[in-house]
Design a protein around this motif. Structure first.
Motif, mmCIF file in Angstrom:
data_model
loop_
_atom_site.group_PDB
_atom_site.id
_atom_site.type_symbol
_atom_site.label_atom_id
_atom_site.label_comp_id
_atom_site.label_asym_id
_atom_site.label_seq_id
_atom_site.Cartn_x
_atom_site.Cartn_y
_atom_site.Cartn_z
ATOM 1 N N PRO A 1 33.721 75.491 60.994
ATOM 2 C CA PRO A 1 33.966 75.202 62.370
ATOM 3 C C PRO A 1 34.621 73.753 62.437
ATOM 4 C CG PRO A 1 31.809 76.094 62.434
ATOM 5 C CD PRO A 1 32.315 76.039 60.854
ATOM 6 N N ALA A 2 35.251 73.447 63.529
ATOM 7 C CA ALA A 2 36.132 71.916 63.482
ATOM 8 C C ALA A 2 34.894 70.972 63.662
ATOM 9 C CB ALA A 2 37.111 72.021 64.671
ATOM 10 N N GLU A 3 33.741 71.272 64.320
ATOM 11 C CA GLU A 3 32.607 70.446 64.400
ATOM 12 C C GLU A 3 32.117 69.910 62.869
ATOM 13 O OE1 GLU A 3 32.293 73.099 68.091
ATOM 14 O OE2 GLU A 3 33.007 73.279 66.003
ATOM 15 N N VAL A 4 32.132 70.818 62.128
ATOM 16 C CA VAL A 4 31.572 70.470 60.700
ATOM 17 C C VAL A 4 32.413 69.372 60.035
ATOM 18 C CG1 VAL A 4 30.982 71.384 58.428
ATOM 19 C CG2 VAL A 4 30.546 72.644 60.542
ATOM 20 N N VAL A 5 33.739 69.449 60.278
ATOM 21 C CA VAL A 5 34.578 68.312 59.963
ATOM 22 C C VAL A 5 34.489 67.219 60.719
ATOM 23 C CG1 VAL A 5 37.159 67.794 59.408
ATOM 24 C CG2 VAL A 5 36.405 70.216 59.267
ATOM 25 N N ASP A 6 34.211 67.117 62.028
ATOM 26 C CA ASP A 6 34.147 65.826 62.716
ATOM 27 C C ASP A 6 32.527 65.334 62.136
ATOM 28 O OD1 ASP A 6 36.102 66.822 64.230
ATOM 29 O OD2 ASP A 6 34.649 67.433 65.954
ATOM 30 N N GLU A 7 31.635 66.127 61.591
ATOM 31 C CA GLU A 7 30.476 65.487 60.964
ATOM 32 C C GLU A 7 30.325 65.243 59.578
ATOM 33 O OE1 GLU A 7 26.336 64.523 61.515
ATOM 34 O OE2 GLU A 7 27.795 65.069 63.057
ATOM 35 N N VAL A 8 30.992 65.861 58.920
ATOM 36 C CA VAL A 8 30.863 65.458 57.470
ATOM 37 C C VAL A 8 32.398 65.187 56.752
ATOM 38 C CG1 VAL A 8 29.145 67.360 57.476
ATOM 39 C CG2 VAL A 8 31.053 67.972 56.493
ATOM 40 N N GLY A 9 33.178 65.590 57.428
ATOM 41 C CA GLY A 9 34.775 65.017 56.702
ATOM 42 C C GLY A 9 35.234 66.260 56.229
ATOM 43 N N TYR A 10 36.236 66.058 55.495
ATOM 44 C CA TYR A 10 37.205 67.010 54.722
ATOM 45 C C TYR A 10 36.501 67.216 53.483
ATOM 46 C CZ TYR A 10 40.486 66.697 58.661
ATOM 47 O OH TYR A 10 41.195 66.614 59.770
ATOM 48 N N PRO A 11 36.966 68.270 52.786
ATOM 49 C CA PRO A 11 36.661 68.794 51.281
ATOM 50 C C PRO A 11 37.073 67.585 50.476
ATOM 51 C CG PRO A 11 37.775 70.578 52.333
ATOM 52 C CD PRO A 11 37.798 69.561 53.181
ATOM 53 N N MET A 12 36.084 67.678 49.274
ATOM 54 C CA MET A 12 36.513 66.771 47.976
ATOM 55 C C MET A 12 37.688 67.089 47.732
ATOM 56 S SD MET A 12 34.353 64.117 47.365
ATOM 57 C CE MET A 12 34.037 63.912 45.626
ATOM 58 N N PRO A 13 38.801 66.169 47.010
ATOM 59 C CA PRO A 13 40.057 66.529 46.431
ATOM 60 C C PRO A 13 39.665 66.791 44.982
ATOM 61 C CG PRO A 13 39.728 63.980 46.535
ATOM 62 C CD PRO A 13 38.477 64.882 47.405
ATOM 63 N N PHE A 14 39.057 67.780 44.539
ATOM 64 C CA PHE A 14 38.678 68.428 43.495
ATOM 65 C C PHE A 14 39.749 69.137 42.663
ATOM 66 C CE2 PHE A 14 33.718 68.570 44.006
ATOM 67 C CZ PHE A 14 33.633 67.387 43.694
ATOM 68 N N PHE A 15 40.644 69.395 43.225
ATOM 69 C CA PHE A 15 41.770 70.349 42.926
ATOM 70 C C PHE A 15 41.295 71.943 43.026
ATOM 71 C CE2 PHE A 15 44.451 72.751 39.885
ATOM 72 C CZ PHE A 15 45.671 72.219 40.107
ATOM 73 N N PHE A 16 40.067 72.323 42.216
ATOM 74 C CA PHE A 16 39.294 73.565 42.471
ATOM 75 C C PHE A 16 38.324 73.540 41.686
ATOM 76 C CE2 PHE A 16 40.637 75.110 38.480
ATOM 77 C CZ PHE A 16 40.719 76.238 38.286
ATOM 78 N N GLN A 17 37.196 74.425 41.920
ATOM 79 C CA GLN A 17 35.883 74.322 41.167
ATOM 80 C C GLN A 17 34.916 73.725 41.973
ATOM 81 O OE1 GLN A 17 34.909 77.003 38.612
ATOM 82 N NE2 GLN A 17 37.232 77.749 38.748
ATOM 83 N N TRP A 18 34.005 74.213 42.624
ATOM 84 C CA TRP A 18 32.833 73.473 42.923
ATOM 85 C C TRP A 18 33.061 72.776 44.430
ATOM 86 C CZ3 TRP A 18 27.612 72.729 41.722
ATOM 87 C CH2 TRP A 18 26.857 73.155 40.648
ATOM 88 N N ASP A 19 34.323 72.848 44.847
ATOM 89 C CA ASP A 19 34.780 72.420 46.131
ATOM 90 C C ASP A 19 33.645 73.112 47.071
ATOM 91 O OD1 ASP A 19 35.984 74.634 45.563
ATOM 92 O OD2 ASP A 19 37.999 73.679 46.048
ATOM 93 N N ASP A 20 33.604 74.293 47.069
ATOM 94 C CA ASP A 20 32.784 75.115 48.236
ATOM 95 C C ASP A 20 31.421 74.743 48.023
ATOM 96 O OD1 ASP A 20 32.337 76.406 45.674
ATOM 97 O OD2 ASP A 20 33.417 78.294 46.104
ATOM 98 N N ALA A 21 30.876 74.659 47.156
ATOM 99 C CA ALA A 21 29.165 74.162 46.830
ATOM 100 C C ALA A 21 29.292 72.845 47.288
ATOM 101 C CB ALA A 21 28.732 74.249 45.560
ATOM 102 N N GLU A 22 29.968 71.879 46.871
ATOM 103 C CA GLU A 22 29.773 70.788 47.560
ATOM 104 C C GLU A 22 29.912 70.663 48.741
ATOM 105 O OE1 GLU A 22 30.310 66.673 48.670
ATOM 106 O OE2 GLU A 22 32.058 68.130 48.933
#
Length: 618
Positions: free
Chosen positions: A351-372
């Motif tokens: 949900p958009a509210e999650v981005v409001d609260e915690v920001g965007y994903p890490m620029p990890f390229f891939f792997q562990w971005d979902d878990a983080e």
């Protein structure tokens, strides 16, 4: 066409009786437990003396999750019936005991709409509901358009789907066409983003313009540099949250190379619309090469030991969805409700509210971005829920070889995640890395050992290593690995200097009972250049360190089963890598606290909209 929302209802899921492809067993949707029935996608016809049960993976309504996480306390089962028979709504509890919660006889119906309202109660610890159909004597019954409906919220949250793709144009086109074919049922979907990062582009395919029309103008096609899965998925968040008009949108991440069950979209979006608070809602992964297998019901990660994908307690893992419960004569279903630590981004709604609260994903390229992202959200009081029955088929993880370039990102990003969200115990972390490194050297996996060293070294560089989103790291780790022959897959009859007929299978023995003593012995043998076998073939599932370390040259089957890797003992490389690893791990022990604080301080900037705008060149 908002046929349900205009009635004040949400379509929570459909009752289907066949999958989106013939490779998928229809028993995953509706099982014929006796008699004969004709199962179609949206209907089923029962001959006399037949019973069809939807106590199946896709047939079950996950009542326990609806009771725990939403304010919905009743579900309406609506269907169209023709003929005669009986219709039941059955339910289970957290120990899988079945019961009937609603029943309706049908007599000589002609396209009669039938509705049964069932309370969502007594499911807190577990349980589901499903439809059961029966005919007796000379009765015949056709049931079609089975719909599970719940009351809509006052404001319905729209959903934007975002698909990340790179050089999988045909796969991505197939996914778009599947969505377009069932668009009428996807009422809450507002936009479909495709972030294309490849050179073999989706827009180059025949039918691209048509699928855009079929999607009713909702397709937003974006070309961008390759920023990996992180950059591809985040683009949908970036565009959606930036355009948000007040009706807080949810963004559904979806892989391009899945076999899509469109009802997954229905189930995730409806559930996300009715949760008490905004939560991350994920779908489950089924194995594409084995469509009857569930990868995992719910999972979490042990951050300090760098272990992802640990099944939650009571969760299924690599489960046969068509099999029986071990030791019992009933189907193997996951009735107990389980919690998740995170959810893979093969299908995951944020949900958009999650981005409001915690920001965007890490620029990890891939792997562990979902878990983080899920663990960062959890620190802000936002949970992740993995919804049973919301499944897509994705390439089996067990058929992907571990010795690949992506292992760099897996390791580096897991360390960053541990630095951000765990106690970051350096003693534990160093022990874990040392154990991995020793196994790689004993198994003649020098390229993989070099990959590990590079990952730790780049982690120690601090947040600057993420400045370009991982592009330079991807190129460099591929260059490093190209120097090690065992990282390349070959055919056994094309190995230079080795005759194919000389390669015989040498099977592994059982795991050593005194593993530490065997480890010390194998290390000494490697240092002294001793080995038991000059050459041998080893099956992929037997390539354990204690077995491969007996060989000078081991021809190991690649996990993909499409070729082999030739691992050849090289004392010079082994000793050089060992010295580099020792130096790097000493640095980790010494510099770990400083680096951890650097990542934590940089987190707001790394996950900011401004940083992603810079990476996207906007």
């Amino acid at each position: 066409m908002q046929k349900y929302i205009e009635r004040g209802q949400l379509l929570a899921q459909r009752g289907l009786y066949a999958g989106p492809s013939d490779v998928v067993s229809r028993d995953l949707y509706g099982e014929v437990t006796c008699g004969r029935a004709l199962r179609r996608r949206d209907s089923v016809t029962l001959q006399p003396g037949t019973c069809v049960s939807a106590n199946t993976y896709f047939g079950r309504f996950p009542a326990t999750f609806w009771q725990r996480w939403t304010g919905v306390r009743e579900v309406r089962v609506e269907l169209v019936a023709s003929g005669s028979g009986r219709i039941f709504v059955d339910a289970s509890d957290f120990v899988a005991e079945p019961r009937t919660v609603a029943a309706r006889p049908v007599e000589d119906a002609v396209a009669e709409t039938i509705t049964m309202c069932v309370p969502i109660d007594r499911f807190y610890d577990g349980g589901a509901m499903w439809l059961r159909l029966e005919t007796e004597g000379a009765q015949e019954l056709t049931v079609e358009r089975v719909r599970w409906l719940v009351d809509a919220p006052e404001v319905v949250r729209p959903t934007a789907i975002t698909i990340c793709t790179m050089n999988r144009a045909d796969d991505c086109m197939a996914t778009l066409q599947t969505l377009a074919a069932e668009l009428d049922e996807l009422e809450t979907v507002s936009t479909v983003y495709v972030a294309d990062q490849g050179t073999d582009t989706v827009e180059s395919r025949d039918g691209f313009e048509q699928v855009g029309k079929d999607l009713g103008g909702m397709l937003r096609y974006i070309r961008q540099p390759n920023l990996g899965g992180s950059g591809g998925f985040t683009r949908g968040l970036f565009e959606t949250v930036g355009e948000d008009d007040g009706a807080r949108t949810g963004v559904l991440f979806m892989d391009d190379d899945v076999l899509l069950e469109p009802d997954m979209v229905v189930r995730l979006t409806a559930f996300a619309n009715r949760t008490h608070d905004p939560i991350i809602v994920g779908g489950q992964m089924l194995n594409l090469l084995h469509p009857h297998q569930l990868h995992v019901g719910a999972e979490w990660a042990s951050l300090n030991t760098l272990e992802p994908g640990i099944p939650s307690r009571h969760s299924h893992a690599t489960a046969d969805l068509l099999g029986l419960r071990p030791g019992m004569d009933r189907p193997d279903r996951q009735d107990r409700r389980v919690d998740s630590g995170y959810n893979g981004w093969w299908s995951c709604l944020i949900p958009a509210e999650v981005v409001d609260e915690v920001g965007y994903p890490m620029p990890f390229f891939f792997q562990w971005d979902d878990a983080e992202y899920s663990y960062r959200a959890a620190a802000h009081g936002i949970r992740t829920v993995t919804l049973p029955g919301a499944g897509v088929w994705h390439a089996d993880f067990g058929w992907k070889d571990w010795d690949e370039w992506h292992r760099y990102f897996n390791l580096r990003n897991s360390m960053i995640t541990a630095a951000l969200h765990s106690p970051f115990d350096r003693t534990v972390l160093t022990r874990v890395l040392l154990a991995q490194f020793v196994r790689y050297l004993l198994g003649n996996q020098y390229g993989l050992a070099a990959t590990l060293i590079k990952a730790v070294e780049d982690f120690l560089e601090g947040p600057e290593t993420l400045h370009d989103g991982g592009v330079a790291a991807m190129r460099e780790v591929r260059r490093i690995r190209a120097q090690y022959p065992e990282t390349q897959r070959q055919q056994p009859h094309e190995i230079p200097g080795i005759a194919s007929n000389d390669i015989g299978i040498v099977n592994a023995g059982p795991r050593p009972s005194k593993e530490r003593l065997v480890l010390i012995k194998r290390i000494l043998w490697r240092v002294l250049g001793k080995h038991t076998y000059a050459l041998g073939a080893i099956p992929a599932d037997e390539a354990h360190w204690w077995h491969v370390s007996l060989f000078h040259t081991a021809v190991v089957t690649d996990a993909s089963q499409e070729g082999v890797r030739v691992r050849t003992y090289d004392r010079g490389r082994m000793m050089g890598l060992a010295r580099r690893a020792a130096s790097t791990l000493l640095r980790l022990r010494k510099e770990g606290p400083r680096v951890r604080e650097a990542y934590r301080s940089a987190l707001p900037e790394l996950t900011s909209r401004q940083n992603w705008a810079r990476l996207y060149g906007k």
